[in-house]
Design an enzyme around this catalytic site. Structure first.
Site, PDB file in Angstrom:
ATOM      1  N   GLU A 180      -1.913  33.553   0.600  1.00 57.01           N
ATOM      2  CA  GLU A 180      -2.281  32.414   1.427  1.00 57.01           C
ATOM      3  C   GLU A 180      -1.082  31.652   1.997  1.00 57.01           C
ATOM      4  O   GLU A 180      -0.817  30.497   1.654  1.00 57.01           O
ATOM      5  CB  GLU A 180      -3.164  31.453   0.629  1.00 57.01           C
ATOM      6  N   GLU A 370     -10.247  36.693  -3.086  1.00 55.08           N
ATOM      7  CA  GLU A 370     -10.611  35.480  -3.817  1.00 55.08           C
ATOM      8  C   GLU A 370     -11.914  34.934  -3.252  1.00 55.08           C
ATOM      9  O   GLU A 370     -12.092  34.864  -2.033  1.00 55.08           O
ATOM     10  CB  GLU A 370      -9.551  34.374  -3.707  1.00 55.08           C
TER      11      GLU A 370
END
Length: 467
Positions: A180, A370
């Site tokens: 991320e 995720e």
């Protein structure tokens, strides 16, 4: 009965693991800083988070990750839990400062040995290791040299991943370069709410460009060092964005700008499309950090992209927010169900983001690396942790993955966040995402009802979503 938001009518009502095909990967995810503890054990150097958590007022309740879930010492027990739950794929990250205490230079052999034992422990239990090279914990020594705002970080990072490949690449077949990048650049360098706690547009833009270069150069370094059978990916945070007032031109434009920043900023350069400057003109300022040849260095042909999604965001035009001219309207303000993180319960967001990433003409395969939710959890007197909301949320999201897959989206895996409860960055320990409850006083592990359900689902149990 949970609110209808937990059971969107768009996904199949009934499904099981077999509907995804025999090759679909099912796992859980974790991160070094959030779980390992042992912050200064066996030669590990400090990271930017080790320093950040000690600043007054930065972390709720002043909590730190010095011990956290103590995975560094308890990993054999935790891998046994994975076996007990029937989970065959485990995504974890390496703490850069554990293997290179200064971020570069002298290797800490005890740190390398820890990850070598962890990988071997996975393999002997029939668990496939998925290694993330960078999950936000930059060595503090490198931050003192400018960190992600210093262009030299690209070389430091490349050397680091080459070390990991040399020491672990004979056994690890699945790699992720960055976790991320939008979060660690934006929250860390623009908003200042994550380490290293900076609030600077220039710092954010510099960190963005250098992380984008490191994303590609790290991929190239792994490709050169690993066996041909290795699969290399990277991961992106994303949220499905909708305008607060659909059809209102200024909200629609604000949504496009927010989408360019939150969802497209790092994936499009990787795919050879450059930065999305047409929809977000402030990104033109990235040019000041470009050097000759950078445009050719930004793309890399990843084998897969990791899609990391938790919610949707509703966007409204905001004339008082310079450069972006947009703001996010929170779930509480909209009167919709939300999690302990304040995020709207909106499982369909995952479907829409899989569709968005798959729509790129040269997109590789996708994995959900995720997805999860934090809800209040308590160990009851019976020694169990009922968490019906999390179980319903996971079921609904997995249904949305199947919906996308049935429509031809090349999604080939799902990893729940997270394996165990852990340190949730600036929020401390209050939000619990885990399928396994951790009593931080005793370090006792208890599989939650959602974790037991996930194991039964992986064993073949059918899901029936209420309508």
């Amino acid at each position: 009965m949970l609110p209808p938001a937990f059971y969107p009518a768009s996904a199949p009502t009934t499904f099981s693991r077999s509907d995804f095909g025999a090759d679909f990967r099912w796992g859980v995810s974790a991160a070094a800083y959030q779980t390992e503890g042992a912050w200064n054990t066996d030669g590990k150097g400090p990271s930017i988070w080790d320093e950040f958590v000690r600043r007054r007022g930065r972390i709720k309740r002043g909590e730190t990750a010095e011990i956290s879930a103590d995975f560094y010492h308890r990993w054999p027990q935790d891998l046994d839990l994975l076996n007990q739950m029937g989970i065959d794929d485990f995504r974890f990250s390496v703490a850069w400062a554990r293997v290179l205490p200064e971020g570069k230079g002298i290797v800490n052999q005890k740190g390398i040995d820890f990850y070598s034992r962890l990988v071997d422990g996975c393999l002997t239990r029939g668990i496939t290791p998925w290694l993330t090279a960078y999950h936000w914990d930059l060595p503090l020594a490198l931050q003192q040299l400018g960190g992600w705002t210093n262009r030299s970080v690209v070389g430091w990072f490349t050397d680091y991943v080459e070390l990991l490949a040399a020491r672990l690449g004979d056994r690890v077949q699945h790699w992720m370069v960055l976790n991320e990048p939008m979060v660690f650049t934006g929250a860390g360098h623009l908003l200042g709410v994550h380490a290293p706690g900076r609030r600077s547009l220039g710092g954010f833009l510099a960190a963005t460009h250098h992380a984008t270069l490191a994303q590609a150069e790290g991929g190239r370094a792994l490709r050169a060092a690993l066996p041909a059978t290795a699969r290399i990916g990277t991961t992106f945070s994303c949220s499905y964005l909708t305008p607060a007032r659909p059809g209102l031109a200024r909200d629609e434009r604000a949504t496009r700008r927010a989408d360019a920043l939150l969802n497209r900023l790092f994936v499009e350069p990787a795919l050879g499309l450059g930065y999305p400057v047409a929809d977000l003109p402030l990104l033109n300022w990235l040019d000041r950090y470009h050097q000759p040849g950078d445009e050719d260095r930004l793309p890399f042909a990843f084998d897969f992209l990791g899609v990391q999604n938790y919610t949707r965001e509703v966007v409204q035009h905001a004339p008082y927010v310079p450069l972006l001219w947009a703001r996010l309207v929170g779930a509480a303000a909209r009167g919709v169900p939300f999690t302990d993180m304040g995020w709207e319960v909106y499982p369909e967001s995952l479907y829409y983001m899989l569709r968005q990433f798959a729509a790129y003409p040269n997109a590789p395969r996708l994995l959900v690396t995720e997805n999860g939710a934090a809800f209040p959890d308590q160990l009851n007197l019976m020694g169990s942790v009922p968490d019906a909301a999390r179980q319903a949320y996971l079921q609904a999201c997995i249904g949305q993955v199947l919906r996308a897959r049935q429509e031809g989206v090349p999604v080939e895996g799902y990893f729940a966040w997270s394996f165990t409860d852990n340190f949730e960055w600036a929020e401390g320990y209050a939000p619990r995402f885990g399928l396994v409850h951790v009593d931080y006083e005793t370090q006792r592990r208890t599989i939650k009802d959602s974790g037991h359900w996930y194991g039964r689902f992986l064993a073949g149990e059918q899901v029936r979503l209420p309508r």
